[in-house]
Design a protein around this motif. Structure first.
Motif, PDB file in Angstrom:
ATOM      1  N   PHE A  24      -5.170  39.992   1.697  1.00  0.00           N
ATOM      2  CA  PHE A  24      -6.047  40.488   0.637  1.00  0.00           C
ATOM      3  C   PHE A  24      -5.827  39.721  -0.661  1.00  0.00           C
ATOM      4  CE2 PHE A  24      -6.838  43.247  -3.014  1.00  0.00           C
ATOM      5  CZ  PHE A  24      -8.153  43.623  -2.791  1.00  0.00           C
ATOM      6  N   TYR A  25      -4.579  39.637  -1.096  1.00  0.00           N
ATOM      7  CA  TYR A  25      -4.314  38.983  -2.383  1.00  0.00           C
ATOM      8  C   TYR A  25      -4.595  37.485  -2.327  1.00  0.00           C
ATOM      9  CZ  TYR A  25      -2.807  43.283  -4.482  1.00  0.00           C
ATOM     10  OH  TYR A  25      -2.809  44.552  -4.996  1.00  0.00           O
ATOM     11  N   ARG A  26      -4.366  36.869  -1.178  1.00  0.00           N
ATOM     12  CA  ARG A  26      -4.629  35.433  -1.060  1.00  0.00           C
ATOM     13  C   ARG A  26      -6.111  35.155  -0.862  1.00  0.00           C
ATOM     14  NH1 ARG A  26      -1.117  32.880   3.239  1.00  0.00           N
ATOM     15  NH2 ARG A  26      -2.386  34.236   4.528  1.00  0.00           N
ATOM     16  N   ASN A  27      -6.745  35.841   0.086  1.00  0.00           N
ATOM     17  CA  ASN A  27      -8.120  35.497   0.469  1.00  0.00           C
ATOM     18  C   ASN A  27      -9.186  36.168  -0.384  1.00  0.00           C
ATOM     19  OD1 ASN A  27      -6.894  34.049   2.528  1.00  0.00           O
ATOM     20  ND2 ASN A  27      -7.118  35.709   4.000  1.00  0.00           N
ATOM     21  N   VAL A  28      -8.947  37.391  -0.832  1.00  0.00           N
ATOM     22  CA  VAL A  28      -9.946  38.108  -1.615  1.00  0.00           C
ATOM     23  C   VAL A  28      -9.787  37.821  -3.107  1.00  0.00           C
ATOM     24  CG1 VAL A  28     -10.882  40.390  -2.200  1.00  0.00           C
ATOM     25  CG2 VAL A  28     -10.170  39.894   0.153  1.00  0.00           C
ATOM     26  N   LEU A  29      -8.537  37.841  -3.591  1.00  0.00           N
ATOM     27  CA  LEU A  29      -8.312  37.628  -5.031  1.00  0.00           C
ATOM     28  C   LEU A  29      -7.962  36.189  -5.389  1.00  0.00           C
ATOM     29  CD1 LEU A  29      -6.477  40.872  -6.157  1.00  0.00           C
ATOM     30  CD2 LEU A  29      -8.911  40.408  -5.880  1.00  0.00           C
ATOM     31  N   GLY A  30      -7.709  35.348  -4.402  1.00  0.00           N
ATOM     32  CA  GLY A  30      -7.432  33.944  -4.674  1.00  0.00           C
ATOM     33  C   GLY A  30      -6.055  33.669  -5.227  1.00  0.00           C
ATOM     34  N   ALA A  31      -5.107  34.595  -5.037  1.00  0.00           N
ATOM     35  CA  ALA A  31      -3.739  34.388  -5.507  1.00  0.00           C
ATOM     36  C   ALA A  31      -3.065  33.311  -4.656  1.00  0.00           C
ATOM     37  CB  ALA A  31      -2.950  35.696  -5.431  1.00  0.00           C
ATOM     38  N   THR A  32      -2.170  32.563  -5.261  1.00  0.00           N
ATOM     39  CA  THR A  32      -1.439  31.517  -4.562  1.00  0.00           C
ATOM     40  C   THR A  32      -0.123  32.079  -4.049  1.00  0.00           C
ATOM     41  OG1 THR A  32      -2.409  29.842  -6.011  1.00  0.00           O
ATOM     42  CG2 THR A  32      -0.436  29.207  -4.793  1.00  0.00           C
ATOM     43  N   LEU A  33       0.056  32.074  -2.734  1.00  0.00           N
ATOM     44  CA  LEU A  33       1.295  32.547  -2.129  1.00  0.00           C
ATOM     45  C   LEU A  33       2.396  31.535  -2.415  1.00  0.00           C
ATOM     46  CD1 LEU A  33       2.631  34.710  -0.313  1.00  0.00           C
ATOM     47  CD2 LEU A  33       1.946  33.315   1.654  1.00  0.00           C
ATOM     48  N   LYS A  34       3.474  31.977  -3.056  1.00  0.00           N
ATOM     49  CA  LYS A  34       4.573  31.088  -3.433  1.00  0.00           C
ATOM     50  C   LYS A  34       5.802  31.267  -2.548  1.00  0.00           C
ATOM     51  CE  LYS A  34       3.916  28.759  -6.741  1.00  0.00           C
ATOM     52  NZ  LYS A  34       3.311  27.431  -6.770  1.00  0.00           N
ATOM     53  N   ALA A  35       6.012  32.480  -2.015  1.00  0.00           N
ATOM     54  CA  ALA A  35       7.148  32.745  -1.130  1.00  0.00           C
ATOM     55  C   ALA A  35       6.844  34.005  -0.331  1.00  0.00           C
ATOM     56  CB  ALA A  35       8.434  32.938  -1.937  1.00  0.00           C
ATOM     57  N   GLU A  36       7.387  34.050   0.880  1.00  0.00           N
ATOM     58  CA  GLU A  36       7.207  35.211   1.746  1.00  0.00           C
ATOM     59  C   GLU A  36       8.504  35.440   2.512  1.00  0.00           C
ATOM     60  OE1 GLU A  36       4.486  36.484   5.621  1.00  0.00           O
ATOM     61  OE2 GLU A  36       4.095  34.593   4.597  1.00  0.00           O
ATOM     62  N   TRP A  37       8.859  36.695   2.708  1.00  0.00           N
ATOM     63  CA  TRP A  37      10.017  37.068   3.505  1.00  0.00           C
ATOM     64  C   TRP A  37       9.651  38.332   4.263  1.00  0.00           C
ATOM     65  CZ3 TRP A  37       9.472  37.300  -1.664  1.00  0.00           C
ATOM     66  CH2 TRP A  37       9.656  38.518  -2.308  1.00  0.00           C
ATOM     67  N   PRO A  38      10.467  38.796   5.197  1.00  0.00           N
ATOM     68  CA  PRO A  38      10.059  39.932   6.041  1.00  0.00           C
ATOM     69  C   PRO A  38       9.662  41.193   5.286  1.00  0.00           C
ATOM     70  CG  PRO A  38      11.951  38.864   7.018  1.00  0.00           C
ATOM     71  CD  PRO A  38      11.736  38.214   5.668  1.00  0.00           C
ATOM     72  N   ARG A  39      10.161  41.395   4.082  1.00  0.00           N
ATOM     73  CA  ARG A  39       9.853  42.633   3.353  1.00  0.00           C
ATOM     74  C   ARG A  39       9.108  42.389   2.046  1.00  0.00           C
ATOM     75  NH1 ARG A  39      11.143  47.030   5.058  1.00  0.00           N
ATOM     76  NH2 ARG A  39      11.331  48.070   3.063  1.00  0.00           N
ATOM     77  N   GLY A  40       8.584  41.164   1.830  1.00  0.00           N
ATOM     78  CA  GLY A  40       7.897  40.939   0.574  1.00  0.00           C
ATOM     79  C   GLY A  40       7.251  39.576   0.449  1.00  0.00           C
TER      80      GLY A  40
END
Length: 136
Positions: A24-40
């Motif tokens: 949602f935040y990446r595709n709908v709002l266009g936010a840039t994903l900077k880091a991802e981990w199992p809980r965040g």
């Protein structure tokens, strides 16, 4: 020593389904994903640092508390239409400036707004609502 708050450092939102919220935040709002981990996940959205944190229980608020994202007037209609295709609206706009009030997948109340504090104050200074005071 003086108090030295300089603005919002970051916002953390709890989510119940991390992959769904990331999409949602990446595709709908266009936010840039900077880091991802199992809980965040960490995003960059303009100057905003946004954190999503997986939680067992996410409780949407029943009041008018929300986060408003800024948008230029020239891009508002396109951006609002794009968001409205994927997000449920929670309120109609009745205030100064163009706004779209929408929910994220966990029911967090968000707003897309074209305007500024200065434009809002100028609007109300012209209208002079009863009981509103201005400080310069």
């Amino acid at each position: 020593m003086t108090i030295d708050l300089q603005g919002v450092n970051h916002i953390t939102l709890a989510c119940s389904d991390l992959p769904k919220s990331i999409a949602f935040y990446r595709n709908v709002l266009g936010a840039t994903l900077k880091a991802e981990w199992p809980r965040g996940a960490y995003f960059e959205l303009g100057d905003l640092w946004l954190c999503l944190e997986l939680a067992q229980n996410v409780t949407p608020r029943g009041d008018d508390t929300h986060i408003a994202f800024n948008c230029t007037e020239s891009a508002f209609d396109y951006t609002a239409d794009h968001i409205a295709e994927s997000a449920q609206q929670w309120k109609e706009n009745t205030s100064e400036g163009a706004s779209l009030y929408f929910l994220d997948p966990d029911g967090h109340k968000l707003e897309l707004h074209a305007g500024s504090l200065q434009s809002r104050l100028a609007h109300y200074e012209k209208m002079r609502p009863e009981g509103m005071r201005f400080f310069h």
